[in-house]
Design an enzyme around this catalytic site. Structure first.
Site, PDB file in Angstrom:
ATOM      1  N   ASP A 172       0.374  -1.155  -0.002  1.00 33.61           N
ATOM      2  CA  ASP A 172       0.013  -0.009   0.027  1.00 33.61           C
ATOM      3  C   ASP A 172       1.067   1.220  -0.121  1.00 33.61           C
ATOM      4  O   ASP A 172       2.255   1.223   0.439  1.00 33.61           O
ATOM      5  CB  ASP A 172      -0.943   0.629   1.282  1.00 33.61           C
ATOM      6  CG  ASP A 172      -1.871   1.112   1.787  1.00 33.61           C
ATOM      7  OD1 ASP A 172      -2.134   1.519   0.433  1.00 33.61           O
ATOM      8  OD2 ASP A 172      -1.863   1.356   2.731  1.00 33.61           O
ATOM      9  N   ASP A 174      -0.331   4.903   1.494  1.00 36.66           N
ATOM     10  CA  ASP A 174      -0.077   5.983   2.707  1.00 36.66           C
ATOM     11  C   ASP A 174       0.220   5.049   3.966  1.00 36.66           C
ATOM     12  O   ASP A 174      -0.850   4.404   3.864  1.00 36.66           O
ATOM     13  CB  ASP A 174      -1.258   6.468   2.448  1.00 36.66           C
ATOM     14  CG  ASP A 174      -0.963   7.871   1.509  1.00 36.66           C
ATOM     15  OD1 ASP A 174      -0.131   8.576   1.536  1.00 36.66           O
ATOM     16  OD2 ASP A 174      -2.510   8.330   0.871  1.00 36.66           O
TER      17      ASP A 174
END
EC number: 3.1.3.99
Length: 450
Positions: A172, A174
């Site tokens: 991922d 953030d």
């Protein structure tokens, strides 16, 4: 909702992980039985710690066996094709259910065995879980133990002659590689580990909800990584090209490239015909548009119902729609100040959006993902499970990478509605992290030489 928001976490049923809660319940008995003070008697206290450690270890050994039995049960109960098509052991009951399924009905698929006893003993040596008398084994303790067990599994496979070695690591963005809303700058400590993965011949994909149909935005956010990769003279270009970006969860694929003659480098978009899964190609454009239209109308109704400030705006993209914070001019400070959504508003929006779309016919014919990003809420077409599966197929169409050879690292694994990394559990093994520093720590342990 990014993992930093932990206040009242366990009071919210949609934020609980039933498997972790079940493990916590098993560990509660030895904790309660031995939660006594020995009034400064070091020897008695040490003996108690050793008894607690032994009982905790026995529990994790038993869970380890239940997971092994479930893997064997599921392998008899479903074919590999059904696994790849997203079927879960909950939906296929040809032979009944495994014991772990009966104990934890919401349990998903395990693609590898997990050495939980070994992982607990390692984490206990670092976190002194057994030595605590006032604080029982926590959600975070168990999360770390599960992560460590997954790391230990892949380390073991490296040393086996016919081991299922790691072939794909996905991340991922953030809160996993960088802080929420940040970017991957050249000094980010995760960059050397990503380069080492590529140097070892492991494919690396960044599977992010940020959806852009051009490479420039991704190049800006990942500038530190691509500059470091370009400057690395000990990684062949063929291995550098094993870095990809899957944007919009499963909507846009970009691959790293270098052009020595022009001294250009960055990301180049890959034509969808080269990577879309057959089930994704079968989605009708009409169903996609109707789903996004319906989601947009729902967001507009929620904005009125919740009496949100006018600065809160709704954004429509080609493959997504979302509600995002805004800004207003503050007379007192003479500057623009942020206008944010409250946590309760974010959760109300994402859960309402998820529930309404689940009963909307066009959205049931495709796949969508509703998630709370900590400051905004989005509905994306597709999902991270499809993004990871697409990469598994793209890197090696003749011999696709298996879920047991895949590791997804993310921070959003809450089981319902608000977490888009959760679906990645359908496509491979996972590490549930809570900060970019945790990502660095786990990669260090994964890549360190014994």
């Amino acid at each position: 909702m990014s993992s930093r928001y932990r206040v009242e976490y366990h009071l919210k049923s949609h934020r609980k992980d039933e498997f972790i809660d079940w493990v916590k319940g098993l560990l509660a008995s030895p904790f309660v039985l031995h939660a006594v003070s020995h009034e400064g008697d070091y020897n008695d206290d040490l003996a108690t710690t050793q008894r607690v450690r032994s009982q905790y270890a026995d529990i994790f050994k038993d869970i380890e066996g239940l997971i092994k039995d479930k893997i064997e049960f599921d392998s008899r109960n479903m074919s590999q094709d059904e696994i790849e098509d997203g079927a879960s052991s909950q939906s296929l009951n040809i032979l009944g259910q495994s014991r772990l399924n009966l104990l934890v009905p919401s349990i998903g698929t395990f693609f590898t065995e997990l050495p939980l006893e070994q992982a607990f003993l390692w984490e206990d040596s670092q976190r002194a879980i057994s030595a605590r008398r006032m604080v029982a084994p926590s959600f975070n303790d168990i999360r770390h133990i599960l992560n460590t067990a997954q790391i230990f599994h892949f380390k073991k496979q490296e040393n086996l002659h016919n081991g299922k070695v790691l072939r794909l690591v996905t991340f991922d963005g953030d809160v996993t590689l960088y802080e929420d809303g940040g970017s991957l700058v050249y000094t980010n400590p995760v960059i050397p580990y990503i380069l080492k993965l590529l140097r070892c011949g492991i494919n690396v994909g960044i599977v992010t909800a940020a959806g852009y149909d051009e490479a420039g935005t991704y190049e800006n956010r990942l500038k530190g990584l691509i500059v470091a990769l370009h400057d690395s003279t000990d990684i062949p270009v063929s291995q550098k090209q094993n870095l990809t970006i899957m944007g919009g969860e499963s909507s846009y694929l970009f691959r790293y490239y270098e052009d020595p003659e022009e001294d250009n480098f960055g990301f180049r978009q890959i034509d969808k015909e080269e990577w879309l899964l057959p089930r994704m190609k079968a989605w009708s454009l009409e169903d996609v548009e109707k789903t996004l239209d319906f989601a947009e109308r729902t967001l507009n109704r929620l904005r009125k119902r919740l009496n949100l400030p006018s600065e809160i705006s709704i954004i429509r993209k080609v493959r997504a729609v979302g509600i995002v914070p805004g800004e207003r001019y503050d007379e007192a400070s003479k500057r623009q100040v942020p206008v944010k959504l409250d946590r309760e508003q974010l959760e109300e929006i994402v859960l309402t959006l998820q529930n309404t779309l689940e009963s909307f016919a066009p959205s049931r014919r495709i796949q969508f993902s509703c998630f709370d990003g900590g400051s905004d809420v989005w509905c994306d077409i597709g999902g991270k499970d499809l993004g990871v599966r697409s990469l598994q197929q793209f890197y090696n169409p003749e011999s696709p990478i298996q879920p047991s050879e895949t590791l997804h690292v993310g921070d959003q694994f809450a089981p319902v509605g608000s977490a888009n990394d959760f679906k990645a559990r359908l496509a491979g093994c996972t590490l549930w992290i809570a900060s970019p520093q945790e990502t660095v720590n786990y990669l260090h342990r994964l890549l360190e030489t014994d």
